[in-house]
Design an enzyme around this catalytic site. Structure first.
Site, PDB file in Angstrom:
ATOM      1  N   LYS A 157       0.816  -1.219   0.000  1.00  0.00           N
ATOM      2  CA  LYS A 157       0.000   0.000   0.000  1.00  0.00           C
ATOM      3  C   LYS A 157       0.849   1.267   0.000  1.00  0.00           C
ATOM      4  O   LYS A 157       0.444   2.305  -0.509  1.00  0.00           O
ATOM      5  CB  LYS A 157      -0.938   0.007   1.213  1.00  0.00           C
ATOM      6  N   GLU A 180      -9.613   5.897   2.939  1.00  0.00           N
ATOM      7  CA  GLU A 180     -10.425   4.788   3.440  1.00  0.00           C
ATOM      8  C   GLU A 180      -9.467   3.660   3.745  1.00  0.00           C
ATOM      9  O   GLU A 180      -8.380   3.595   3.185  1.00  0.00           O
ATOM     10  CB  GLU A 180     -11.434   4.350   2.374  1.00  0.00           C
ATOM     11  N   SER A 198       1.557  -9.548  -0.859  1.00  0.00           N
ATOM     12  CA  SER A 198       1.268  -8.112  -0.774  1.00  0.00           C
ATOM     13  C   SER A 198       1.425  -7.522   0.628  1.00  0.00           C
ATOM     14  O   SER A 198       1.558  -6.313   0.777  1.00  0.00           O
ATOM     15  CB  SER A 198      -0.135  -7.840  -1.304  1.00  0.00           C
TER      16      SER A 198
END
Lengths: 387, 271
Positions: A84, A106, A370
């Protein structure tokens, strides 16, 4: 920068947001041509975020499976513990360039919220994060991390109280405070130009995979696998490989087997949500259905519009796997490789090991790992340890 | 019954402002809904926006969000809307306000055809910007449903000209940065009301004379009505303030008082 991917994408938003989206698109067009901006981003990716991340040959896992050789793209080693940050850092620099004083975001699993909070602190921008109450409960460590990083976390109590509703609330905040605020959207979803921008910032994953696989075995992977919620780590993995011979496989959350899970591509139909035309889980009247997955980062009724296009075109195969399979993959990776993965990429691991069994021993699979699993320890432990 | 476009235009021609109300269909039983419409009509209502619920209404504040989830929980469906609309349309000109996916899922031409057949003469879709609206507007033209576009304080003059040319019935001018509702709860400055709208309104009037501009979002008091009339608006749209009363089962006298006060404020000034 494509506004549409076939029929998908677009910008279906209230008029108040149109000028901000236009400003963002213009800002990004100019930033990406600016060598100063690119240099600053590259420097911070290296010194602050810890890029490039390794491409790790998971030899004990591969031996245990008996089939293709499995490599892990270690996005769990990015600062903050997930891919991210690639996007949050890029958009953070961009919003500073646009003169915005405040970031909103968010978050589902909390990883994007943490990444935004880290970037906000590092750039000196006030940061506020919307997070569903259900997700705050199941990802407590990330809530605490965001607060320690100086961000305000707003609990979202509407609707299903998960990622979808957090996006709604962030959009409502943006509509209200658009003059001073940048909405740092965390996945490859939403109105144009967000899916393109997020894809650009996440493509560092696939670009590194191409370079590293050439170094490791002199060729591209035979198969690349990534999990798909909104689809940002997957699009970052796939996009730079689209023009190669690599087979691409996206894995959605199948949930506990009682419903549709959160598999919008494999079990949904086209529609409009959060400003984009894409595949959605919806009822016969176009109302968005509640989703369920053990992995909050995949627990979303929509998906990035480029994935919708890649599904229809057949270039990428999409499938879904269950909570139980993901948990099994968690323990497998923990015990064979000494890595505690996040539950989201466990979905990719689960399907990849199945495929590996059916492949030759000289073939290569890359799985994008991830994120790391620290945030999920409580959930995993509550399901008991494997025998 | 006149169309919504005709009703607003008729009032504008005589210098009178229009009062539009928004009520979420299915948030209360049909009998209650229609009684409220009758109360509003006798207080001087020009037209009604019948809300149809969507699970993820991004432009709405808490009151309309709650109304939408109540309506869905009570089982409101498209069929229910098509049963309600003719009864509303026999009382007052009406539009339907909902989100794009609801219409998209049914197929735009079919959905708009259904609405026209049930008596709605306009449709308002807050997540349909003008860029994405061409096919939608052409489907509306075929069945006689005006597609009302929204403008906002963020809209540039150039865009405003495009919106004024392409909107049907009237231009819906959003009063401020924010979602629907009285308090504008997410505003950092706590600003309930928005910026000066007169430059936007006069630009529209200059560019497309005769196109009424109605202001909505956060309109709840006679003072709001006077302010927007003074800025040149041809009318106002009141949603959350009324929906709130209906949701808490306020006596019809209270609803009538609010509607009469708003309608009265419209009569005072001549824009």
């Amino acid at each position: 920068m494509p506004r549409r991917y076939g029929p998908y994408g677009g910008a279906y938003v209230p008029e108040t947001l149109i000028p901000a989206l236009q400003e963002l698109e213009a800002g990004w067009r100019s930033a990406r041509k600016d060598s100063g901006f690119r240099r600053e981003l590259a420097q911070l990716q290296q010194d602050w975020a810890g890029r490039p991340t390794p491409l790790y040959p998971a030899s004990r896992l591969s031996a245990e499976i008996g089939g293709a050789q499995i490599f892990l793209k270690r996005e769990d080693l990015v600062h903050g513990g997930a891919h991210k940050l690639n996007n949050a850092l890029g958009q953070g620099l961009l919003s500073k360039r646009l003169g915005k004083k405040r970031l909103i975001a968010e978050t589902g699993a909390g990883q994007h919220g943490v990444a935004t909070a880290m970037v906000g602190a590092m750039l000196g921008l006030r940061t506020e994060v919307y997070m569903g109450e259900v997700d705050m409960e199941r990802q407590k460590p990330n809530v605490e991390r965001m607060r320690l990083l100086g961000a305000t976390v707003h609990p979202v109590t509407q609707g299903t109280r998960t990622l979808k509703d957090a996006i709604n609330e962030a959009l409502r905040d943006w509509i209200t405070n658009v003059e001073t605020t940048h909405y740092l959207l965390g996945s490859a979803v939403g109105p144009h130009p967000f899916p393109s921008i997020v894809c650009d910032f996440q493509s560092v994953i696939g670009e590194e995979i191409r370079r590293q696989s050439r170094r490791h075995w002199g060729d591209v992977p035979d198969l690349a696998v990534a999990c798909v919620g909104g689809g940002s780590n997957a699009i970052g993995t796939f996009h730079p490989l689209l023009s190669t011979r690599t087979k691409l496989l996206g894995v959605e959350a199948g949930g506990d087997g009682t419903g549709e899970g959160a598999a919008s591509l494999t079990r949904g139909s086209p529609g409009v949500l959060h400003g984009m035309m894409t595949y959605l889980l919806q009822d016969d009247e176009g109302q968005i259905l509640p989703t369920e997955s053990l992995a909050p980062g995949l627990d979303y009724a929509g998906v990035g519009p480029e994935h919708a296009f890649l599904k229809d075109s057949g270039r990428v195969e999409y499938t879904a796997t269950s909570d139980a399979e993901a948990l099994r993959a968690f323990h497998l990776l923990a015990r064979t490789e000494g890595i505690l993965p996040a539950l989201e990429p466990c979905h990719a691991v689960a399907v990849a090991v199945e495929r590996a069994r059916a492949m030759r021993r000289d073939e290569k699979i890359v799985i994008t790992l991830s994120g790391r699993g620290d945030k999920d320890l409580e959930v995993v432990a509550s399901h008991g340890h494997p025998a | 019954m006149a169309t919504l476009r005709e009703a607003i235009a008729a009032r504008a021609r005589t210098g009178k402002g229009s009062l539009l109300a928004y009520l979420m269909g299915g948030s209360v039983p049909p009998e209650t809904y229609l009684e409220t419409v009758d109360v509003l009509c006798s207080a001087g209502l020009t037209g009604l926006e019948v809300g149809f619920p969507f699970s993820d209404p991004m432009a709405e504040g808490p009151v309309i969000q709650k109304a939408a989830s109540d309506a869905l929980a009570a089982g409101m469906r498209w069929e229910g809307l098509l049963r309600l609309l003719p009864q509303v349309a026999s009382r007052v000109p009406c539009a339907v306000m909902t989100y794009l996916n609801v219409l998209q899922h049914r197929g735009i031409p079919v959905a708009l055809g259904d609405l026209a057949a049930a008596g709605a003469s306009a449709v308002i879709v807050p997540d349909l910007p003008v860029e994405e609206s061409a096919a939608f507007r052409s489907a509306g033209r075929k069945v006689g449903v005006d597609v009302v576009l929204l403008a906002s304080p963020a809209t540039s003059e150039e865009r405003l000209r495009t919106l004024a040319r392409r909107t049907g019935a009237f231009l819906y001018l959003v009063s401020r940065y924010g979602t629907t509702g009285v308090t504008n709860e997410k505003s950092l400055e706590g600003a309930r009301t928005g910026p000066e709208l007169s430059p936007l309104i006069s630009a529209v009037h200059r560019d497309r004379p005769g196109l009424p501009v109605l202001v909505g979002f956060g309109v709840s008091t006679p003072e709001d009505v006077r302010r927007y009339r003074a800025m040149g608006a041809d009318g106002v749209i009141v949603g959350s303030a009324l929906q709130q009363l209906v949701a808490r089962k306020a006596p019809s006298q209270e609803i009538a008082d609010l509607a009469r006060a708003l309608a009265g404020a419209l009569e005072e000034t001549h824009g």
